[in-house]
Enzyme design. Structure first.
Site, PDB file in Angstrom:
ATOM      1  N   LYS A   1       0.819  -1.215   0.000  1.00  0.00           N
ATOM      2  CA  LYS A   1       0.000   0.000   0.000  1.00  0.00           C
ATOM      3  C   LYS A   1       0.855   1.268   0.000  1.00  0.00           C
ATOM      4  CE  LYS A   1      -2.676  -0.353   3.384  1.00  0.00           C
ATOM      5  NZ  LYS A   1      -2.800   0.735   4.358  1.00  0.00           N
TER       6      LYS A   1
ATOM      7  N   ARG B   1     -11.002   3.752   8.995  1.00  0.00           N
ATOM      8  CA  ARG B   1     -10.839   2.379   9.459  1.00  0.00           C
ATOM      9  C   ARG B   1     -12.075   1.885  10.195  1.00  0.00           C
ATOM     10  NH1 ARG B   1      -4.890   3.058   9.780  1.00  0.00           N
ATOM     11  NH2 ARG B   1      -3.816   1.233  10.491  1.00  0.00           N
TER      12      ARG B   1
ATOM     13  N   ARG C   1      10.104 -10.157   4.841  1.00  0.00           N
ATOM     14  CA  ARG C   1      10.523  -8.816   5.246  1.00  0.00           C
ATOM     15  C   ARG C   1      11.026  -8.841   6.691  1.00  0.00           C
ATOM     16  NH1 ARG C   1       6.212  -4.357   3.770  1.00  0.00           N
ATOM     17  NH2 ARG C   1       5.266  -4.663   5.764  1.00  0.00           N
TER      18      ARG C   1
ATOM     19  N   ARG D   1      -2.396 -10.677  12.276  1.00  0.00           N
ATOM     20  CA  ARG D   1      -2.549  -9.294  11.805  1.00  0.00           C
ATOM     21  C   ARG D   1      -3.483  -9.241  10.589  1.00  0.00           C
ATOM     22  NH1 ARG D   1       3.374  -7.397  10.888  1.00  0.00           N
ATOM     23  NH2 ARG D   1       2.429  -5.662   9.797  1.00  0.00           N
TER      24      ARG D   1
HETATM   25  P1  AMP Z   1      -0.669   2.659  10.396  1.00  0.00           P
HETATM   26  O1  AMP Z   1       0.705   3.173  10.095  1.00  0.00           O
HETATM   27  O2  AMP Z   1      -1.692   3.105   9.380  1.00  0.00           O
HETATM   28  O3  AMP Z   1      -0.721   1.170  10.622  1.00  0.00           O
HETATM   29  O4  AMP Z   1      -1.107   3.344  11.779  1.00  0.00           O
HETATM   30  C1  AMP Z   1      -0.347   3.202  12.953  1.00  0.00           C
HETATM   31  C2  AMP Z   1      -1.224   3.413  14.174  1.00  0.00           C
HETATM   32  O5  AMP Z   1      -1.821   4.705  14.137  1.00  0.00           O
HETATM   33  C3  AMP Z   1      -2.416   2.455  14.274  1.00  0.00           C
HETATM   34  O6  AMP Z   1      -2.064   1.257  14.918  1.00  0.00           O
HETATM   35  C4  AMP Z   1      -3.391   3.250  15.113  1.00  0.00           C
HETATM   36  O7  AMP Z   1      -3.039   3.251  16.482  1.00  0.00           O
HETATM   37  C5  AMP Z   1      -3.169   4.661  14.602  1.00  0.00           C
HETATM   38  N1  AMP Z   1      -4.065   4.977  13.458  1.00  0.00           N
HETATM   39  C6  AMP Z   1      -3.703   5.283  12.174  1.00  0.00           C
HETATM   40  N2  AMP Z   1      -4.774   5.539  11.415  1.00  0.00           N
HETATM   41  C7  AMP Z   1      -5.857   5.392  12.231  1.00  0.00           C
HETATM   42  C8  AMP Z   1      -7.262   5.491  12.038  1.00  0.00           C
HETATM   43  N3  AMP Z   1      -7.787   5.792  10.842  1.00  0.00           N
HETATM   44  N4  AMP Z   1      -8.061   5.281  13.108  1.00  0.00           N
HETATM   45  C9  AMP Z   1      -7.558   4.986  14.316  1.00  0.00           C
HETATM   46  N5  AMP Z   1      -6.253   4.851  14.565  1.00  0.00           N
HETATM   47  C10 AMP Z   1      -5.403   5.046  13.542  1.00  0.00           C
END
Ligand code: AMP
Length: 190
Positions: free
Chosen positions: A13, A88, A127, A144
């Site tokens: 992504k 999300r 990875r 996951r």
């Molecule tokens: P990511 O890099 O997108 O996996 O995001 C890392 C962390 O940021 C996630 O595990 C959440 O704690 C928080 N996070 C990112 N985007 C969201 C979202 N849309 N809603 C809630 N938490 C988020």
């Protein structure tokens, strides 16, 4: 073009977000990245978000929605944007629709990168081995992926019902996948 990019961990992504945003000349906006930057800079937002992130929980919707509203009010998003990692939850789906309708716009497309589970497990474990991470065992990677499917299925369904979802095969070389995404965006019947 106002887009969302969705797909499981390991679907490529981040790489595709960068390539598609460059091709379409729109900013790629990752909520995870904005949050990590705020945590590193110890802003008020970062201090609010970090306990949730540390536990691996979602940051509460109100915090995320306000953050996205702020980011989408910046002038570089006028020609469009590509959001990655948001929405999300179904509440976030509604919040985004409201943010956009307040600005007199709406989403054009939601792209789901589709990668076979075994392929994703293979990529993520490879990875992890390369990075010397022992925590990314096959079991953890599978968990996951399960969590992703459980949590995002309702969001994908909501966009499918609205006729916005396009599914793109995420396997193959990076450039091939980018080509498929761009072709899917150019073809309203896809
Ligand atoms: P990511 O890099 O997108 O996996 O995001 C890392 C962390 O940021 C996630 O595990 C959440 O704690 C928080 N996070 C990112 N985007 C969201 C979202 N849309 N809603 C809630 N938490 C988020």
């Amino acid at each position: 073009m106002r887009l969302l990019l969705m797909g499981p961990p390991g679907a490529g992504k981040g790489t595709q977000a960068a390539a598609v945003s460059e091709a379409l000349e729109i900013p790629a906006i990752s909520t995870g990245e904005i949050l990590r930057r705020n945590v590193a800079e110890q802003t008020a937002l970062g201090r609010q978000a970090s306990p949730y992130m540390d536990r691996g929980d979602y940051v509460p919707d109100e915090i995320i929605d306000d953050m996205v509203r702020d980011r989408l009010s910046e002038p570089d998003t006028k020609p469009g944007f590509l959001l990655d990692g948001y929405p999300r939850t179904l509440a976030q789906v509604e919040a985004l629709a409201e943010i956009l309708s307040d600005a007199g716009s709406e989403l054009d497309r939601v792209v789901e990168l589709v990668v076979d589970t075994e392929e994703v497990v293979r990529r993520l474990t490879a990875r992890a081995a390369q990075d010397g991470r022992s925590d990314d065992s096959e079991d953890v990677v599978r968990r996951r992926l399960e969590v992703y499917v459980e949590q995002t299925a309702p969001v994908l369904d909501a966009y499918r019902e609205r006729g916005l979802l396009v599914r793109v095969d995420g396997t193959g070389r990076v450039g091939e996948v980018t080509g498929r995404v761009l072709a899917a965006l150019g073809d309203p019947g896809n």
